[in-house]
Design a protein around this motif. Structure first.
Motif, PDB file in Angstrom:
ATOM      1  N   GLU A  63       9.233  -7.292  -7.793  1.00  0.00           N
ATOM      2  CA  GLU A  63       9.496  -8.280  -6.741  1.00  0.00           C
ATOM      3  C   GLU A  63      10.423  -9.340  -7.351  1.00  0.00           C
ATOM      4  N   PRO A  64      11.717  -9.301  -6.981  1.00  0.00           N
ATOM      5  CA  PRO A  64      12.676 -10.204  -7.627  1.00  0.00           C
ATOM      6  C   PRO A  64      12.320 -11.679  -7.472  1.00  0.00           C
ATOM      7  N   LEU A  65      11.671 -12.058  -6.374  1.00  0.00           N
ATOM      8  CA  LEU A  65      11.369 -13.480  -6.185  1.00  0.00           C
ATOM      9  C   LEU A  65      10.136 -13.924  -6.977  1.00  0.00           C
ATOM     10  N   PHE A 115      16.261  -6.624   7.833  1.00  0.00           N
ATOM     11  CA  PHE A 115      14.811  -6.401   7.767  1.00  0.00           C
ATOM     12  C   PHE A 115      14.550  -4.921   7.509  1.00  0.00           C
ATOM     13  N   GLU A 116      13.772  -4.662   6.464  1.00  0.00           N
ATOM     14  CA  GLU A 116      13.435  -3.280   6.127  1.00  0.00           C
ATOM     15  C   GLU A 116      12.098  -2.941   6.782  1.00  0.00           C
ATOM     16  N   TYR A 117      12.051  -1.732   7.327  1.00  0.00           N
ATOM     17  CA  TYR A 117      10.852  -1.327   8.063  1.00  0.00           C
ATOM     18  C   TYR A 117      10.611   0.144   7.745  1.00  0.00           C
ATOM     19  N   LEU A 140      19.480  -9.080  -2.467  1.00  0.00           N
ATOM     20  CA  LEU A 140      18.137  -9.174  -3.043  1.00  0.00           C
ATOM     21  C   LEU A 140      17.140  -8.792  -1.950  1.00  0.00           C
ATOM     22  N   SER A 141      16.228  -7.897  -2.276  1.00  0.00           N
ATOM     23  CA  SER A 141      15.210  -7.499  -1.314  1.00  0.00           C
ATOM     24  C   SER A 141      13.860  -8.064  -1.747  1.00  0.00           C
ATOM     25  N   THR A 142      13.159  -8.674  -0.800  1.00  0.00           N
ATOM     26  CA  THR A 142      11.882  -9.309  -1.142  1.00  0.00           C
ATOM     27  C   THR A 142      10.780  -8.925  -0.164  1.00  0.00           C
ATOM     28  N   LEU A 177      19.003  -5.452  -5.402  1.00  0.00           N
ATOM     29  CA  LEU A 177      17.768  -5.600  -6.170  1.00  0.00           C
ATOM     30  C   LEU A 177      16.653  -5.009  -5.317  1.00  0.00           C
ATOM     31  N   MET A 178      16.600  -3.674  -5.351  1.00  0.00           N
ATOM     32  CA  MET A 178      15.624  -2.940  -4.552  1.00  0.00           C
ATOM     33  C   MET A 178      14.908  -1.916  -5.413  1.00  0.00           C
ATOM     34  N   GLY A 179      14.977  -2.095  -6.710  1.00  0.00           N
ATOM     35  CA  GLY A 179      14.298  -1.174  -7.605  1.00  0.00           C
ATOM     36  C   GLY A 179      12.860  -1.611  -7.827  1.00  0.00           C
ATOM     37  N   MET A 180      12.390  -1.443  -9.063  1.00  0.00           N
ATOM     38  CA  MET A 180      11.009  -1.814  -9.366  1.00  0.00           C
ATOM     39  C   MET A 180      10.890  -3.338  -9.412  1.00  0.00           C
ATOM     40  N   ARG A 240       0.789  -1.234   0.000  1.00  0.00           N
ATOM     41  CA  ARG A 240       0.000   0.000   0.000  1.00  0.00           C
ATOM     42  C   ARG A 240       0.814   1.274   0.000  1.00  0.00           C
ATOM     43  N   PHE A 241       2.040   1.198   0.503  1.00  0.00           N
ATOM     44  CA  PHE A 241       2.854   2.398   0.717  1.00  0.00           C
ATOM     45  C   PHE A 241       3.888   2.584  -0.386  1.00  0.00           C
ATOM     46  N   CYS A 242       3.793   1.820  -1.474  1.00  0.00           N
ATOM     47  CA  CYS A 242       4.837   1.851  -2.510  1.00  0.00           C
ATOM     48  C   CYS A 242       4.280   2.385  -3.813  1.00  0.00           C
ATOM     49  N   SER A 243       4.989   3.327  -4.420  1.00  0.00           N
ATOM     50  CA  SER A 243       4.452   3.935  -5.641  1.00  0.00           C
ATOM     51  C   SER A 243       4.574   2.999  -6.837  1.00  0.00           C
ATOM     52  N   LEU A 296      15.601   0.970   9.320  1.00  0.00           N
ATOM     53  CA  LEU A 296      14.387   1.788   9.341  1.00  0.00           C
ATOM     54  C   LEU A 296      14.443   2.740   8.155  1.00  0.00           C
ATOM     55  N   ILE A 297      13.380   2.771   7.367  1.00  0.00           N
ATOM     56  CA  ILE A 297      13.349   3.627   6.177  1.00  0.00           C
ATOM     57  C   ILE A 297      12.299   4.715   6.391  1.00  0.00           C
ATOM     58  N   PRO A 298      12.717   5.981   6.496  1.00  0.00           N
ATOM     59  CA  PRO A 298      11.701   7.034   6.562  1.00  0.00           C
ATOM     60  C   PRO A 298      10.830   6.968   5.299  1.00  0.00           C
ATOM     61  N   PHE A 299       9.518   6.941   5.487  1.00  0.00           N
ATOM     62  CA  PHE A 299       8.604   6.831   4.342  1.00  0.00           C
ATOM     63  C   PHE A 299       8.849   7.957   3.330  1.00  0.00           C
ATOM     64  N   ASN A 300       8.893   7.598   2.059  1.00  0.00           N
ATOM     65  CA  ASN A 300       9.030   8.594   0.994  1.00  0.00           C
ATOM     66  C   ASN A 300       7.694   8.784   0.314  1.00  0.00           C
ATOM     67  N   PRO A 301       7.140   9.968   0.420  1.00  0.00           N
ATOM     68  CA  PRO A 301       5.799  10.183  -0.140  1.00  0.00           C
ATOM     69  C   PRO A 301       5.802  10.206  -1.666  1.00  0.00           C
TER      70      PRO A 301
HETATM   71  N1  SAH Z   1       9.877  -5.725  -3.982  1.00  0.00           N
HETATM   72  C1  SAH Z   1      11.066  -5.775  -3.185  1.00  0.00           C
HETATM   73  C2  SAH Z   1      12.044  -4.724  -3.623  1.00  0.00           C
HETATM   74  C3  SAH Z   1      11.663  -3.313  -3.256  1.00  0.00           C
HETATM   75  S1  SAH Z   1      12.921  -2.714  -2.264  1.00  0.00           S
HETATM   76  C4  SAH Z   1      10.683  -5.650  -1.719  1.00  0.00           C
HETATM   77  O1  SAH Z   1       9.512  -5.481  -1.442  1.00  0.00           O
HETATM   78  O2  SAH Z   1      11.532  -5.799  -0.850  1.00  0.00           O
HETATM   79  C5  SAH Z   1      12.419  -1.224  -1.754  1.00  0.00           C
HETATM   80  C6  SAH Z   1      12.202  -1.113  -0.251  1.00  0.00           C
HETATM   81  O3  SAH Z   1      11.564   0.149  -0.024  1.00  0.00           O
HETATM   82  C7  SAH Z   1      11.257  -2.159   0.284  1.00  0.00           C
HETATM   83  O4  SAH Z   1      11.569  -2.499   1.600  1.00  0.00           O
HETATM   84  C8  SAH Z   1       9.949  -1.440   0.226  1.00  0.00           C
HETATM   85  O5  SAH Z   1       8.986  -2.003   1.062  1.00  0.00           O
HETATM   86  C9  SAH Z   1      10.351  -0.057   0.664  1.00  0.00           C
HETATM   87  N2  SAH Z   1       9.400   0.981   0.250  1.00  0.00           N
HETATM   88  C10 SAH Z   1       8.414   0.874  -0.655  1.00  0.00           C
HETATM   89  N3  SAH Z   1       7.752   2.047  -0.760  1.00  0.00           N
HETATM   90  C11 SAH Z   1       8.342   2.900   0.082  1.00  0.00           C
HETATM   91  C12 SAH Z   1       8.131   4.281   0.386  1.00  0.00           C
HETATM   92  N4  SAH Z   1       7.190   4.968  -0.229  1.00  0.00           N
HETATM   93  N5  SAH Z   1       8.942   4.844   1.289  1.00  0.00           N
HETATM   94  C13 SAH Z   1       9.934   4.151   1.876  1.00  0.00           C
HETATM   95  N6  SAH Z   1      10.181   2.861   1.620  1.00  0.00           N
HETATM   96  C14 SAH Z   1       9.402   2.234   0.724  1.00  0.00           C
END
Ligand code: SAH
Length: 364
Positions: free
Chosen positions: A169-171, A264-266, A199-201, A164-167, A120-123, A295-300
């Motif tokens: 789902e690598p898996l 772990f990405e959060y 690889l990020s999944t 592999l964190m671009g566009m 839901r939070f990913c463009s 921890l990833i600050p949300f990017n709008p």
């Molecule tokens: N599909 C893979 C690769 C994407 S990696 C995956 O889901 O892991 C990119 C990372 O950024 C993921 O952890 C993803 O959940 C996170 N992400 C997606 N949208 C985001 C946003 N708007 N702001 C910050 N992080 C975001």
């Protein structure tokens, strides 16, 4: 494909090239020679591959190709981050990002045009899924970025890490991704150490197990919530693979891939997953395990209702995890001014449909 269409040798790893050359009646070492020309010397013109016989060069010239994506635009951020838009066919273009840091340079590559996971939070999710990238389209991103940075193997803008964190789902595209990973990690290819390729999944459990057998690189897992109810809301994939099964797969992967930890990405979403109680819950899941947290600050992005957690909230969340002795970092936001930050990559994608996390296609 018609019988006469040239074969793209960029789609092959070493084993694939060996099969290709043996089928031509050539010796298997041709595979190594061509790999070095393409991935180490950046040569795509067969006529320049001077250690191949003239006859073989002529044959390749006619029947094979090294086909790269086409460079559409290149943007540079004020912080030095660079983003390329690369066309892979008439309807689709993907994005690749280079993030320079002190002592290292990370290239972030895409694995699909669009994405079907619908987080839901990913463009990237907003645009839907178009298609999987071929191995050559995945490797072509590395090749083009390296050339554009003026550094195949050396220099200050050197690519030291690939994520592999671009566009995509690598898996969900593991067969093609594995071919690309093997070339990245092959000493006669790009020669990256396995731990420098990540690889990020979003957490497709059976494919995590398969990755360990195909090419055991570093693994990052998008967690984003400490309980199933919330994770399911944020990430539909959690309905099929809930947190407990995902974490089990992670610990199996650490053993099978012989790595130190999983990252772990959060993504920190204001008022959604950033409360101290949620940090404690997360700490209970990961305490004593081979885990690091990013921890990833949300990017709008346009149209999103989510907001970034305030910096003090992120700091407090991090401290709670650190007190539980979990190695935790806040990821620095890079390339925001050119929409190159996590979750902001959209490329240009022709939506063909959405695929459910279990891979079944639905009509758009
Ligand atoms: N599909 C893979 C690769 C994407 S990696 C995956 O889901 O892991 C990119 C990372 O950024 C993921 O952890 C993803 O959940 C996170 N992400 C997606 N949208 C985001 C946003 N708007 N702001 C910050 N992080 C975001």
């Amino acid at each position: 494909m018609s019988a006469s269409a040239p074969v793209n040798l960029l789609d092959f790893d070493h084993a694939g090239l060996v099969r290709y050359f043996e089928a031509l009646g050539e010796r298997s070492y041709r595979a190594t020679q061509v790999q070095k020309w393409v991935h180490q010397l950046g040569v795509t013109d067969f006529t320049q591959m001077t250690d191949l016989s003239k006859a073989l060069r002529a044959h390749l010239q006619e029947h094979a190709t090294i086909r790269l994506p086409e460079l559409v635009t290149r943007q540079q951020s004020a912080d030095g981050t660079e983003k390329w838009l690369l066309r892979v066919d008439a309807g689709n273009a993907v994005e690749t990002v280079f993030i320079p840091e002190e002592g290292r340079g990370t290239l972030c590559i895409s694995s699909q045009a669009g994405c079907a996971m619908n987080c839901r939070f990913c463009s990237t999710a907003q645009q839907g899924y178009s298609r999987d990238l071929t191995p050559g389209e995945i490797l072509g991103q590395v090749w083009l970025a390296a050339r554009d940075l003026g550094s195949l193997k050396s220099g200050s803008r050197r690519i030291t890490n690939v994520v592999l964190m671009g566009m995509g789902e690598p898996l969900q595209n593991l067969d093609n991704v594995a071919v690309a990973l093997r070339v990245l990690c092959d000493d006669n290819g790009w020669g990256f150490a396995r731990r420098r390729v990540t690889l990020s999944t979003s957490g497709i459990v059976p494919e995590i197990d398969r990755l360990a057998t195909l090419c055991p690189v570093s693994l990052a897992v998008s967690l984003h919530a400490p309980d199933d109810a919330l994770r399911e809301r944020l990430m539909p994939v959690n309905r099929k693979y809930p947190i407990a099964s995902l974490l089990d797969a992670c610990w199996r992967y650490v053993m099978a891939a012989d790595i130190d930890h999983i990252t772990f990405e959060y993504t920190m979403l204001d008022g959604v997953n950033d409360a101290p109680a949620q940090a404690q819950q997360l700490a209970r899941l990961l305490r004593g395990k081979p885990a690091k947290v990013n921890l990833i600050p949300f990017n709008p992005f346009p149209g999103t209702a989510y907001r970034r957690s305030p910096a003090p909230v992120i700091d407090q969340f991090r401290e709670i995890l650190q007190q539980a002795r979990i190695l935790t970092m806040t990821r620095k936001t890079r390339g925001e001014d050119i929409d190159a930050a996590c979750g902001q990559l959209v490329g240009r994608v022709t939506r063909r449909g959405v695929r459910r996390p279990d891979g079944e296609a639905l009509r758009a």
